[in-house]
Design a protein around this motif. Structure first.
Motif, PDB file in Angstrom:
ATOM      1  N   VAL A   1      10.550  11.280  -5.417  1.00  0.00           N
ATOM      2  CA  VAL A   1      11.257  10.223  -6.174  1.00  0.00           C
ATOM      3  C   VAL A   1      12.012   9.322  -5.216  1.00  0.00           C
ATOM      4  O   VAL A   1      11.990   8.086  -5.342  1.00  0.00           O
ATOM      5  CB  VAL A   1      12.208  10.863  -7.215  1.00  0.00           C
ATOM      6  N   ARG A   2      12.681   9.920  -4.184  1.00  0.00           N
ATOM      7  CA  ARG A   2      13.442   9.109  -3.226  1.00  0.00           C
ATOM      8  C   ARG A   2      12.514   8.181  -2.429  1.00  0.00           C
ATOM      9  O   ARG A   2      12.792   6.992  -2.251  1.00  0.00           O
ATOM     10  CB  ARG A   2      14.190  10.043  -2.267  1.00  0.00           C
TER      11      ARG A   2
ATOM     12  N   GLU B   1      12.012  -0.639  -3.156  1.00  0.00           N
ATOM     13  CA  GLU B   1      13.048  -1.581  -2.726  1.00  0.00           C
ATOM     14  C   GLU B   1      12.579  -2.412  -1.524  1.00  0.00           C
ATOM     15  O   GLU B   1      12.762  -3.637  -1.474  1.00  0.00           O
ATOM     16  CB  GLU B   1      14.326  -0.793  -2.362  1.00  0.00           C
ATOM     17  N   ASN B   2      11.949  -1.758  -0.568  1.00  0.00           N
ATOM     18  CA  ASN B   2      11.426  -2.489   0.597  1.00  0.00           C
ATOM     19  C   ASN B   2      10.379  -3.529   0.193  1.00  0.00           C
ATOM     20  O   ASN B   2      10.353  -4.654   0.709  1.00  0.00           O
ATOM     21  CB  ASN B   2      10.817  -1.518   1.600  1.00  0.00           C
ATOM     22  N   TYR B   3       9.512  -3.141  -0.718  1.00  0.00           N
ATOM     23  CA  TYR B   3       8.445  -4.068  -1.153  1.00  0.00           C
ATOM     24  C   TYR B   3       9.042  -5.261  -1.881  1.00  0.00           C
ATOM     25  O   TYR B   3       8.623  -6.409  -1.663  1.00  0.00           O
ATOM     26  CB  TYR B   3       7.449  -3.304  -2.043  1.00  0.00           C
TER      27      TYR B   3
ATOM     28  N   CYS C   1       0.839  -1.207   0.000  1.00  0.00           N
ATOM     29  CA  CYS C   1       0.000   0.000   0.000  1.00  0.00           C
ATOM     30  C   CYS C   1       0.875   1.258   0.000  1.00  0.00           C
ATOM     31  O   CYS C   1       0.588   2.222  -0.730  1.00  0.00           O
ATOM     32  CB  CYS C   1      -0.917   0.000   1.217  1.00  0.00           C
ATOM     33  N   LYS C   2       1.910   1.224   0.825  1.00  0.00           N
ATOM     34  CA  LYS C   2       2.801   2.384   0.866  1.00  0.00           C
ATOM     35  C   LYS C   2       3.503   2.582  -0.460  1.00  0.00           C
ATOM     36  O   LYS C   2       3.633   3.715  -0.950  1.00  0.00           O
ATOM     37  CB  LYS C   2       3.826   2.176   1.985  1.00  0.00           C
ATOM     38  N   TYR C   3       3.905   1.432  -1.066  1.00  0.00           N
ATOM     39  CA  TYR C   3       4.559   1.513  -2.382  1.00  0.00           C
ATOM     40  C   TYR C   3       3.611   2.069  -3.435  1.00  0.00           C
ATOM     41  O   TYR C   3       3.990   2.937  -4.236  1.00  0.00           O
ATOM     42  CB  TYR C   3       5.062   0.123  -2.779  1.00  0.00           C
TER      43      TYR C   3
ATOM     44  N   SER D   1       8.886  -9.127  -0.707  1.00  0.00           N
ATOM     45  CA  SER D   1       8.275 -10.092  -1.622  1.00  0.00           C
ATOM     46  C   SER D   1       9.191 -11.282  -1.828  1.00  0.00           C
ATOM     47  O   SER D   1       8.727 -12.438  -1.867  1.00  0.00           O
ATOM     48  CB  SER D   1       7.973  -9.418  -2.969  1.00  0.00           C
ATOM     49  N   GLN D   2      10.522 -11.014  -1.954  1.00  0.00           N
ATOM     50  CA  GLN D   2      11.478 -12.103  -2.148  1.00  0.00           C
ATOM     51  C   GLN D   2      11.507 -13.001  -0.918  1.00  0.00           C
ATOM     52  O   GLN D   2      11.537 -14.229  -1.026  1.00  0.00           O
ATOM     53  CB  GLN D   2      12.871 -11.518  -2.429  1.00  0.00           C
TER      54      GLN D   2
END
Length: 848
Positions: free
Chosen positions: A656-657, A664-666, A14-16, A670-671
């Motif tokens: 953008v940052r 990257e966190n998402y 959601c944040k992503y 996920s991985q």
């Protein structure tokens, strides 16, 4: 742990997505404006498409109604033909009746002539009969005169010598006395006759008054009986208003409900009609009831099949009485439009306007049968006459009723015989009190009538007694006068004759004889003439009767033609009613078509305006699949988004940052989640394999245990079975000592103690064969064994222990084990025997 990971992953996503929206919004603001314009174009043409879709059902409905117009036209033409045929039939029958009437009128003069001729011959015959009777009477009188003269002459001749002077004097005195008495009686008889006439006149007058009072009394009794029935009906209607329409009415309505529930009716009949209407003004109850007449208790049916069913139900409820009227007319779900033919007065309501009718079927029936929309209700009689019989009566008004039930037309008036409403009055208690007062008055009037009748009976008896007494007195007086007159006549006849009187008598006798001969010839001639006249009269009378019989035959034929004419007239009215019904339906249908055409025209105009407006927004038409509502919702959402983005757009580098950091966190999370899912799937596979191996191992161990158990039992010559139920977690053992059929295996409870102990040792050893514990212990295993079983069991256990030196076996037994062989692997530990005597003496001491 896994739910927390999933929730964390969901929050990161959601944040992503939120950061991604903010990131994309930096570059898509222009795209959103472009999309907004595109959506506005689509919105314009979507509205056009929706209006076109709304237009299609209207066109289809209009086309269907136009096609069905032919059906209504056919029905109207069909009933027009039926009306034309019925009127033609009616005209033919009417012409036939007029021809018969003309024929009767043509025969009437001849019939009158024949009747006059027969009366003329009858008059001549009666005149001739009178002449014959007169001649016969004259002839008989002349014969009597002849006989009297002959006797008189003979008596005079005989009594000339016997009469003396003294007798003549006495006879004269008696004749004088009789004459005086006769004069008195002649004066008394008219007086008695006058009294008789007075008594007869008084008696006839009293009887006439008595007959008149009897007729009035009979009418009063009928009125009392009718009021008693009304009072009983009113009292029973306190709990059930239906009883005001007849005692059988509740049962009849229950039967109609039951028949309708069973499906005997296509449409449930309505009635009684008076029960289904209400009055807005209770004062008009009598006027409405007089106006509706028999319709108050009538029923209405939709078709003739329902009418037959309703008649059969009424025949059961009214076996010998008059049943309510049934009106058959097709039921409609809307009330007739009476705006064009109904009366609309600014001050006075029509019958239709004064009634509260919920069922349109009832309203249509009253409109069709009584034209209640064209009848005014005016409370004041004088005002009603002024309104109806003035220079300009109300339009469409055929008649009016006053509050007293008087009927007023434009050229005549009729008073009502009914003084109180029987069915529609609202206050039942007031009607009951009124009927009770009226019954009391009528009963008092009846008592007065009876008293007057008794008095008249007494007057009649008194007059009749006086009349009988006067009649008896008159008869006595007349008999006395007749006797005196006969005596006087005899005395006159006994008068002394003179010899010179014989000659005139003899001359009179000869003259009478001549008259007798003349009268006899005249009598014969009159008798012959009478016979001829009688024959002529009988002939004329026979012709008159034949002619009259032919007229009667023609009249009877005219009656049958009249009946047929009446039926044909009813058929004409019925056809006209149906034609009117279909005319109304066709008119309503055409009105509906006009409404649809106007609606279609309005929608087409709105559509043209919408197309023009859409063309201004987007000249080229767009094919839009979405609805205008969804497009409008998206436009509003897009506008809000553009406005919000324009107001809340922050630093571009920070956005953008934050977007790359969230991405990257998402991805990392996920991985990790994918790795965990793979590990979980591997664990699932391992656990499935372990469960399968465990099932196989359990199966092999069960088979191994069964094998060891059977082999150990076989050393003693036993046979047995062992059943494992892994599902229910049970174990069943059966043992048969000696060699026998396996079917004879029995439960352990049926074995002896030694056999059970040996079987138990075999069972324990077979269990030790499939278990992996380092220690094996067995306590008192040979308590119930005999020497043979104990030795075999001990050999078996030592053999097993020798084969498993890596385990330690411990056997506890109270038996002597000195017979066991000496071995390094066997160690025997013997405990000291307990001092049982010391224990016994101690126990005895305790008891003391």
């Amino acid at each position: 742990m896994f739910p927390l990971c999933f929730q964390c992953l969901k929050d990161l996503k959601c944040k992503y997505l939120e950061k991604e929206d903010r990131y994309k919004s930096l570059a898509s603001l222009g795209e959103m404006h472009t999309k907004l314009e595109e959506l506005q174009k689509q919105m314009a043409w979507a509205l056009v498409a929706e209006m076109e879709r709304e237009l299609e059902p209207v066109k289809e409905k209009l086309e269907a109604d136009r096609r069905s117009t032919e059906k209504y036209d056919e029905k109207v033409d069909e009933w027009k033909d039926k009306v034309r045929q019925a009127e033609k039939r009616y005209k033919q029958i009417q012409e036939q009746l007029e021809g018969i009437t003309q024929q009767v009128q043509e025969l009437q003069p001849k019939c009158a002539e024949l009747k006059a001729e027969a009366q003329k011959h009858n008059s001549l015959l009666k005149s001739s009969e009178l002449i014959v009777h007169r001649c016969r009477t004259n002839l008989r009188d002349l014969e009597k005169d002849k006989a009297q003269l002959s006797s008189r002459i003979k008596d005079l001749t005989h009594s000339i010598s016997q009469t003396t002077g003294a007798e003549s004097q006495a006879r004269a005195e008696r004749m004088k006395q009789i004459q005086t008495e006769l004069e008195n009686l002649d004066l008394q008889i008219p007086t008695l006759g006058q009294q008789i006439h007075q008594f007869q006149h008084a008696n006839s007058r009293v009887k006439e008054e008595q007959g008149k009072m009897k007729r009035e009394h009979d009418g009063l009794k009928k009125s009392i009986e009718a009021n008693k029935r009304k009072l009983q009906t009113m009292e029973s209607s306190r709990s059930n208003r239906l009883r005001r329409f007849g005692e059988q009415m509740p049962a009849l309505l229950n039967a109609i409900e039951e028949a309708n529930r069973k499906g005997y009716f296509k449409h449930k009949p309505r009635g009684p009609l008076g029960y289904l209407i209400g009055l807005k003004d209770p004062e008009l109850a009598l006027a409405v009831e007089v106006c509706l007449k028999y319709l108050v208790v009538a029923f209405t049916c939709d078709n003739y099949e329902d009418e037959k069913v309703l008649k059969s139900l009424m025949a059961k409820m009214y076996p010998g009485g008059k049943r309510p009227t049934i009106i058959t007319s097709q039921f409609l779900q809307h009330v007739h439009d009476t705006r064009k033919r109904g009366v609309n007065h600014p001050q006075y309501p029509s019958v239709l306007q004064s009634l509260e009718i919920e069922d349109p079927v009832v309203a249509n029936c009253l409109i069709d049968q009584r034209n209640i929309e064209s009848i005014l209700l005016i409370k004041n009689r004088a005002e009603a006459r002024r309104v109806m019989q003035g220079n300009s009566p109300p339009a469409n008004c055929i008649q009016a009723f006053s509050v007293d039930g008087d009927q007023i037309y434009t050229n005549r008036n009729y008073s009502s015989d009914q003084t109180r409403p029987n069915y529609l009055s609202g206050d039942v208690e007031e009607e009951i009190r009124h009927l009770q007062r009226e019954l009391e008055n009528q009963q008092g009037q009846e008592a007065r009538f009876q008293q007057q009748m008794r008095k008249l009976d007494e007057d009649i008896k008194q007059n009749e007694g006086l009349l009988r007494r006067v009649l008896m007195e008159q008869k006595t007086t007349k008999d006395k006068a007749t006797k005196l007159q006969l005596e006087l006549t005899d005395l006159k006849n006994v008068e002394e004759p003179q010899s010179e009187d014989l000659k005139p008598l003899e001359e009179d006798l000869q003259e009478i004889v001549a008259k007798i001969s003349s009268k006899r010839a005249e009598y014969e001639e009159a008798k012959t003439k009478m016979a001829n006249l009688k024959a002529d009269y009988e002939k004329a009378d026979q012709e008159y009767k034949q002619h009259k019989e032919s007229i009667s035959t023609i009249t009877e034929e005219a009656d049958s033609v009249k009946d047929e004419l009446s039926k044909t007239d009813q058929e004409v009215m019925k056809c006209k009613h149906h034609k009117k019904h279909y005319d109304n339906k066709r008119g309503a249908h055409l009105q509906n078509i006009q409404t649809l055409e106007a609606q279609l025209k309005s929608k087409e105009m709105n559509l043209a305006a919408s197309v023009a407006k859409a063309s201004e927004i987007c000249p080229e038409r767009l094919e839009v699949r979405r609805t205008a509502k969804s497009i409008d919702s998206e436009i509003n959402r897009l506008k809000v988004k553009i406005s919000t983005q324009q107001e809340q757009q922050g630093d571009r580098e920070e956005i953008v940052r934050q977007y790359h950091e969230a991405l990257e966190n998402y991805r990392n999370m996920s991985q990790q989640m994918r790795s965990l899912n793979n590990f979980i799937r591997s664990l699932d596979n391992v656990m499935t394999y372990r469960l399968q191996v465990y099932a196989d191992l359990r199966k092999f161990l069960s088979a191994r245990c069964k094998y060891y158990f059977n082999s150990m039992l076989a050393q003693r010559g036993y046979s047995g079975s062992m059943t494992f139920d892994h599902k229910n977690e049970t174990l069943t053992i059966s043992v048969q000592p000696g060699q026998g059929n396996k079917a004879d295996l029995s439960d352990m409870r049926s074995l002896s103690g030694g056999e059970r102990s040996f079987s138990t040792v075999c069972f324990v050893l077979s269990l030790w064969a499939i278990t992996e514990s380092p220690f094996r212990c067995l306590d008192e295993f040979d308590v119930y064994m005999d020497m043979v079983n104990r030795r075999i069991s001990m050999d078996m256990m030592l053999k097993v222990a020798a084969s498993q030196r890596y385990r330690q076996f411990i056997f506890l037994t109270p038996q002597n084990m000195s017979s066991l062989p000496i071995s390094k692997t066997i160690r025997i530990l013997r405990l000291k025997d307990p001092d049982r005597g010391q224990n016994n003496s101690q126990r005895s001491h305790d008891e003391d």
